[in-house]
Design a protein around this motif. Structure first.
Motif, PDB file in Angstrom:
ATOM      1  N   ILE A 168      18.592   0.318  10.586  1.00  0.00           N
ATOM      2  CA  ILE A 168      17.589   0.022  11.608  1.00  0.00           C
ATOM      3  C   ILE A 168      16.219  -0.190  10.965  1.00  0.00           C
ATOM      4  N   LEU A 169      15.899   0.631   9.989  1.00  0.00           N
ATOM      5  CA  LEU A 169      14.629   0.455   9.272  1.00  0.00           C
ATOM      6  C   LEU A 169      14.556  -0.937   8.633  1.00  0.00           C
ATOM      7  N   GLN A 170      15.637  -1.317   7.999  1.00  0.00           N
ATOM      8  CA  GLN A 170      15.649  -2.604   7.312  1.00  0.00           C
ATOM      9  C   GLN A 170      15.532  -3.777   8.280  1.00  0.00           C
ATOM     10  N   LYS A 171      15.975  -3.582   9.525  1.00  0.00           N
ATOM     11  CA  LYS A 171      15.882  -4.637  10.538  1.00  0.00           C
ATOM     12  C   LYS A 171      14.497  -4.724  11.170  1.00  0.00           C
ATOM     13  N   ASN A 172      13.751  -3.630  11.143  1.00  0.00           N
ATOM     14  CA  ASN A 172      12.520  -3.570  11.927  1.00  0.00           C
ATOM     15  C   ASN A 172      11.229  -3.490  11.118  1.00  0.00           C
ATOM     16  N   LEU A 173      11.338  -3.587   9.804  1.00  0.00           N
ATOM     17  CA  LEU A 173      10.127  -3.641   8.994  1.00  0.00           C
ATOM     18  C   LEU A 173       9.806  -5.085   8.636  1.00  0.00           C
ATOM     19  N   PRO A 174       8.539  -5.435   8.568  1.00  0.00           N
ATOM     20  CA  PRO A 174       8.139  -6.828   8.265  1.00  0.00           C
ATOM     21  C   PRO A 174       8.256  -7.128   6.779  1.00  0.00           C
ATOM     22  N   TYR A 175       9.494  -7.283   6.314  1.00  0.00           N
ATOM     23  CA  TYR A 175       9.714  -7.463   4.878  1.00  0.00           C
ATOM     24  C   TYR A 175       9.071  -8.720   4.326  1.00  0.00           C
ATOM     25  N   GLU A 176       9.014  -9.743   5.148  1.00  0.00           N
ATOM     26  CA  GLU A 176       8.432 -10.974   4.638  1.00  0.00           C
ATOM     27  C   GLU A 176       6.957 -10.778   4.296  1.00  0.00           C
ATOM     28  N   GLU A 177       6.339  -9.782   4.918  1.00  0.00           N
ATOM     29  CA  GLU A 177       4.937  -9.503   4.637  1.00  0.00           C
ATOM     30  C   GLU A 177       4.765  -8.441   3.564  1.00  0.00           C
ATOM     31  N   SER A 178       5.851  -7.724   3.239  1.00  0.00           N
ATOM     32  CA  SER A 178       5.705  -6.573   2.361  1.00  0.00           C
ATOM     33  C   SER A 178       6.051  -6.865   0.903  1.00  0.00           C
ATOM     34  N   LYS A 179       6.553  -8.047   0.613  1.00  0.00           N
ATOM     35  CA  LYS A 179       6.928  -8.350  -0.761  1.00  0.00           C
ATOM     36  C   LYS A 179       5.692  -8.298  -1.659  1.00  0.00           C
ATOM     37  N   GLY A 180       5.808  -7.533  -2.730  1.00  0.00           N
ATOM     38  CA  GLY A 180       4.689  -7.386  -3.643  1.00  0.00           C
ATOM     39  C   GLY A 180       3.676  -6.367  -3.163  1.00  0.00           C
ATOM     40  N   CYS A 181       3.924  -5.762  -2.004  1.00  0.00           N
ATOM     41  CA  CYS A 181       2.988  -4.777  -1.464  1.00  0.00           C
ATOM     42  C   CYS A 181       3.619  -3.392  -1.519  1.00  0.00           C
ATOM     43  N   ASN A 182       2.790  -2.383  -1.338  1.00  0.00           N
ATOM     44  CA  ASN A 182       3.290  -1.017  -1.253  1.00  0.00           C
ATOM     45  C   ASN A 182       2.978  -0.496   0.134  1.00  0.00           C
ATOM     46  N   LEU A 183       4.017  -0.259   0.918  1.00  0.00           N
ATOM     47  CA  LEU A 183       3.834   0.275   2.258  1.00  0.00           C
ATOM     48  C   LEU A 183       3.907   1.798   2.214  1.00  0.00           C
ATOM     49  N   PHE A 184       3.440   2.432   3.278  1.00  0.00           N
ATOM     50  CA  PHE A 184       3.374   3.888   3.304  1.00  0.00           C
ATOM     51  C   PHE A 184       4.038   4.435   4.555  1.00  0.00           C
ATOM     52  N   CYS A 185       4.870   5.461   4.348  1.00  0.00           N
ATOM     53  CA  CYS A 185       5.609   6.082   5.445  1.00  0.00           C
ATOM     54  C   CYS A 185       5.325   7.580   5.496  1.00  0.00           C
ATOM     55  N   LEU A 186       5.087   8.084   6.689  1.00  0.00           N
ATOM     56  CA  LEU A 186       4.971   9.516   6.933  1.00  0.00           C
ATOM     57  C   LEU A 186       6.195   9.964   7.716  1.00  0.00           C
ATOM     58  N   GLU A 187       6.936  10.918   7.180  1.00  0.00           N
ATOM     59  CA  GLU A 187       8.069  11.470   7.907  1.00  0.00           C
ATOM     60  C   GLU A 187       7.675  12.828   8.478  1.00  0.00           C
ATOM     61  N   ILE A 188       7.736  12.940   9.791  1.00  0.00           N
ATOM     62  CA  ILE A 188       7.468  14.200  10.477  1.00  0.00           C
ATOM     63  C   ILE A 188       8.805  14.884  10.741  1.00  0.00           C
ATOM     64  N   SER A 189       8.935  16.107  10.289  1.00  0.00           N
ATOM     65  CA  SER A 189      10.172  16.887  10.447  1.00  0.00           C
ATOM     66  C   SER A 189      11.266  16.328   9.546  1.00  0.00           C
ATOM     67  N   SER A 190      11.118  16.549   8.245  1.00  0.00           N
ATOM     68  CA  SER A 190      12.027  15.975   7.249  1.00  0.00           C
ATOM     69  C   SER A 190      13.328  16.740   7.093  1.00  0.00           C
ATOM     70  N   GLY A 191      13.437  17.891   7.713  1.00  0.00           N
ATOM     71  CA  GLY A 191      14.696  18.636   7.647  1.00  0.00           C
ATOM     72  C   GLY A 191      15.021  19.101   6.244  1.00  0.00           C
ATOM     73  N   THR A 192      16.221  18.765   5.786  1.00  0.00           N
ATOM     74  CA  THR A 192      16.680  19.210   4.466  1.00  0.00           C
ATOM     75  C   THR A 192      16.080  18.393   3.326  1.00  0.00           C
ATOM     76  N   GLY A 193      15.695  17.141   3.628  1.00  0.00           N
ATOM     77  CA  GLY A 193      15.218  16.223   2.596  1.00  0.00           C
ATOM     78  C   GLY A 193      16.197  15.107   2.285  1.00  0.00           C
ATOM     79  N   GLN A 194      17.374  15.136   2.897  1.00  0.00           N
ATOM     80  CA  GLN A 194      18.398  14.123   2.606  1.00  0.00           C
ATOM     81  C   GLN A 194      17.971  12.724   3.047  1.00  0.00           C
ATOM     82  N   HIS A 195      17.329  12.625   4.203  1.00  0.00           N
ATOM     83  CA  HIS A 195      16.930  11.312   4.717  1.00  0.00           C
ATOM     84  C   HIS A 195      15.897  10.639   3.816  1.00  0.00           C
TER      85      HIS A 195
END
Length: 211
Positions: A22-49
């Motif tokens: 789902i992430l791969q379908k919904n991120l603007p990859y065409e705009e992100s090539k060569g860029c560094n995007l940033f993600c905040l995960e709230i409630s990471s649980g064990t860390g597996q994700h």
């Protein structure tokens, strides 16, 4: 329990690939090539994700976080063991507290992920999630929430009805939230539901963006 501090959740192991898809379908990859995007995960649980996502999305830097302090060593050990350089050390974050107290390295994120928190936390945590997302998401940013939900006042199938009952038996403040209620709260903070993705085991991924 894995080795040393590492915790293992079978549900996280099962759903990490479907959520990644789902992430791969919904991120603007065409705009992100060569860029560094940033993600905040709230409630990471064990860390597996976060390990799985960071490995498959190398152009994105991930900031994991967790309210349950006993989970932080597990997240950190997964990070160290992975050898990945696009994951920051996990932060202890209470979603209902002020962002100023979170010790974030930045105040702007392209993606905020929240997996399996909304139904096992008080309602105020959900309200605070949308409030903080409205503060921290970039203009084209995405908030992704995952879990079981009610819709139009109905919980289905029977397994989710039973799950909701078991949650409320453990804590009256817990339980499956209605997507209609989430939409109402989101709109109060300038966010809208962009898409509902059906997931395995009667879960859904909700994609939220700025209005």
């Amino acid at each position: 329990m894995g080795s040393n501090n590492k915790l293992f959740a079978s549900s996280a192991d099962r759903n990490k690939d479907p959520i990644l898809e789902i992430l791969q379908k919904n991120l603007p990859y065409e705009e992100s090539k060569g860029c560094n995007l940033f993600c905040l995960e709230i409630s990471s649980g064990t860390g597996q994700h976060v390990i799985h996502f960071a490995k498959n999305l190398p152009f994105m830097t991930f900031q994991p976080s967790e309210f349950t302090l006993s989970n932080l060593p597990s997240i950190q050990e997964y990070i160290v063991e992975s050898g990945l350089t696009n994951i920051l050390s996990p932060l202890a974050i209470d979603i209902t507290s002020s962002v100023d107290r979170w010790n974030l390295a930045r105040q702007n994120y392209d993606l905020i992920i929240n997996i399996n928190m909304i139904h096992i936390s008080p309602w105020q945590c959900t309200v605070s999630l949308f409030e903080k997302a409205s503060m921290l998401l970039s203009s084209k940013g995405v908030l992704l929430t995952y879990g079981p939900y009610a819709f139009h006042g109905i919980i289905s199938p029977e397994s989710n009805i039973n799950f909701d009952r078991s949650l409320k038996a453990r804590d009256q403040q817990w339980g499956l939230r209605d997507i209609d209620d989430l939409k109402r709260v989101a709109s109060e903070y300038g966010l809208k539901l962009e898409k509902i993705e059906d997931m395995p085991s009667n879960n859904k991924t909700l994609i939220w963006k700025r209005i």
